[in-house]
Design an enzyme around this catalytic site. Structure first.
Site, mmCIF file in Angstrom:
data_model
loop_
_atom_site.group_PDB
_atom_site.id
_atom_site.type_symbol
_atom_site.label_atom_id
_atom_site.label_comp_id
_atom_site.label_asym_id
_atom_site.label_seq_id
_atom_site.Cartn_x
_atom_site.Cartn_y
_atom_site.Cartn_z
ATOM 1 N N LYS A 79 0.815 -1.217 0.000
ATOM 2 C CA LYS A 79 0.000 0.000 0.000
ATOM 3 C C LYS A 79 0.850 1.270 0.000
ATOM 4 O O LYS A 79 0.319 2.362 -0.194
ATOM 5 C CB LYS A 79 -0.992 0.008 1.161
ATOM 6 C CG LYS A 79 -0.411 0.198 2.539
ATOM 7 C CD LYS A 79 -1.531 0.288 3.560
ATOM 8 C CE LYS A 79 -0.996 0.510 4.954
ATOM 9 N NZ LYS A 79 -2.071 0.674 5.940
ATOM 10 N N ASP A 80 2.178 1.136 0.172
ATOM 11 C CA ASP A 80 3.061 2.302 0.068
ATOM 12 C C ASP A 80 3.413 2.627 -1.377
ATOM 13 O O ASP A 80 3.969 3.701 -1.649
ATOM 14 C CB ASP A 80 4.372 2.054 0.826
ATOM 15 C CG ASP A 80 4.209 2.148 2.337
ATOM 16 O OD1 ASP A 80 3.179 2.682 2.788
ATOM 17 O OD2 ASP A 80 5.101 1.682 3.063
ATOM 18 N N ARG A 127 -7.646 7.881 5.824
ATOM 19 C CA ARG A 127 -8.771 6.949 5.659
ATOM 20 C C ARG A 127 -9.347 6.533 7.007
ATOM 21 O O ARG A 127 -10.566 6.493 7.195
ATOM 22 C CB ARG A 127 -8.274 5.713 4.887
ATOM 23 C CG ARG A 127 -9.250 4.541 4.855
ATOM 24 C CD ARG A 127 -8.565 3.279 4.337
ATOM 25 N NE ARG A 127 -7.401 2.929 5.141
ATOM 26 C CZ ARG A 127 -7.454 2.244 6.276
ATOM 27 N NH1 ARG A 127 -8.630 1.841 6.762
ATOM 28 N NH2 ARG A 127 -6.368 1.960 6.942
ATOM 29 N N ARG A 151 4.228 4.268 18.243
ATOM 30 C CA ARG A 151 2.778 4.466 18.326
ATOM 31 C C ARG A 151 2.179 3.734 19.515
ATOM 32 O O ARG A 151 1.313 4.280 20.222
ATOM 33 C CB ARG A 151 2.123 4.015 17.019
ATOM 34 C CG ARG A 151 2.586 4.825 15.820
ATOM 35 C CD ARG A 151 1.832 4.449 14.570
ATOM 36 N NE ARG A 151 2.463 5.036 13.389
ATOM 37 C CZ ARG A 151 1.852 5.264 12.246
ATOM 38 N NH1 ARG A 151 0.578 4.962 12.107
ATOM 39 N NH2 ARG A 151 2.492 5.787 11.225
#
Length: 331
Positions: A79-80, A127, A151
């Site tokens: 997806k990059d 998204r 994170r």
């Protein structure tokens, strides 16, 4: 012993883990040894939101190294990748896709529905931000960057400042940390990004021997699903910047013919959505077909979305032009 193949990878824990898994699989299939070569990308050097840095910020340095012959092949989080093909390069394999769903990691083991109004939730994707707003849970959504450990520390560390974070489940699985997940989010609530959970194994198109070696890792159902999702994204011409989501599943359909001799035909089911950044507007559609028609299915679904006004959702209020759905990498 054969000369080791040089596999280019980013240096993050996730990138090294997924590249190592591909290297082990290739050696097991072909007997060829593989060595990892770390490559620093522009995305690794900057703290700016990636949608401002541009498409391919985590892959351009790897591709430059490939073209220059400094490495033999590279492993990317699919997806990059920009939707446009790279000249002289070839995606030789799409290994079996990890679970593409998003995952919530929250304090005190809470699920999304159990978070109180005003709870702070961090994520690196436009998204996800749009879909969290669309749920109407009155959450305070904060854009964050950093690798997985950074994170998670925002929620689970001694200086935690968030109530929860949303990450790709696949990344947590690849580094062996699914135990921190408090809820794997149903795609009906949080539709994944196109190609989420999938890897792209890329080499030079003129290295035919390596193309064939890497092809032993290819998983046809995963490639078909990714082809449909990315064809939808490319047709929308959103780059990866606007809140676009897509999820394709390949499954066995009804047998043709009669009795035991009937052939089982595979079917691909694609869901796609475009969501305004504030979550107040969305268009969601689905389409089915055969894996052989994966690209056409994606294009057709995108056309339907555009016919219903997706272009207005993808307009100036959504983003500043083609970019990426991520504030950070896929981590």
């Amino acid at each position: 012993m054969s000369t080791p193949l040089r596999l280019g990878t980013r240096g993050s824990k996730l990138a090294l883990a997924q590249s190592g898994q591909v290297a082990e699989a290739l050696t097991a299939r072909t007997g060829r040894p593989v060595e990892l070569v770390e490559v620093v990308t522009a995305g690794d050097r900057s703290n700016a939101p990636v949608h401002r840095l541009g498409v391919g910020v985590f892959v351009s340095a790897l591709r430059d190294a490939l073209v220059a012959g400094e490495i033999d092949f590279a492993v990317h989080s699919y997806k990059d990748l920009p939707t446009a093909a790279a000249a002289g390069l070839h995606i030789a394999a799409v290994p079996p896709r990890q679970d593409p769903r998003d995952a919530l990691v929250a304090r005190d083991g809470k699920t999304l529905a159990e978070l109180a109004p005003g709870a702070s939730v961090g994520t690196g994707a436009l998204r996800r931000i749009a879909q969290l707003h669309a749920l109407g849970l009155q959450l305070s959504v904060t854009p964050i960057r950093g690798n997985i450990d950074t994170r998670l520390a925002r929620v689970l560390g001694p200086e935690a400042d968030l109530d929860a974070v949303v990450l790709a489940r696949a990344g947590l699985a690849r580094i062996g940390q699914v135990d921190v997940i408090t809820e794997t989010l149903d795609p009906m609530l949080m539709l994944p990004a196109p190609a989420q959970g999938a890897l792209a194994v890329e080499c030079r198109v003129d290295d035919q021997e390596l193309v064939e070696l890497l092809g032993t890792l290819d998983h046809a159902p995963s490639r078909a699903a990714i082809t449909a999702e990315r064809a939808m994204l490319a047709t929308l011409e959103a780059g990866c910047s606007a809140p676009v989501a897509a999820y394709a599943v390949v499954a066995e359909g009804e047998p043709t013919g009669s009795g035991a001799e009937g052939d089982v035909v595979q079917e691909i089911y694609l869901r796609g959505a475009v969501i305004s950044p504030d979550g107040t507007r969305d268009i969601r559609l689905s389409r089915t077909g055969t894996p052989a028609d994966a690209a056409e299915i994606g294009k057709a679904l995108a056309t339907e979305l555009l016919d219903l006004g997706a272009d207005s959702i993808l307009g100036p209020q959504g983003h500043d032009g083609p970019g990426t759905q991520q504030f950070g990498s896929t981590e």
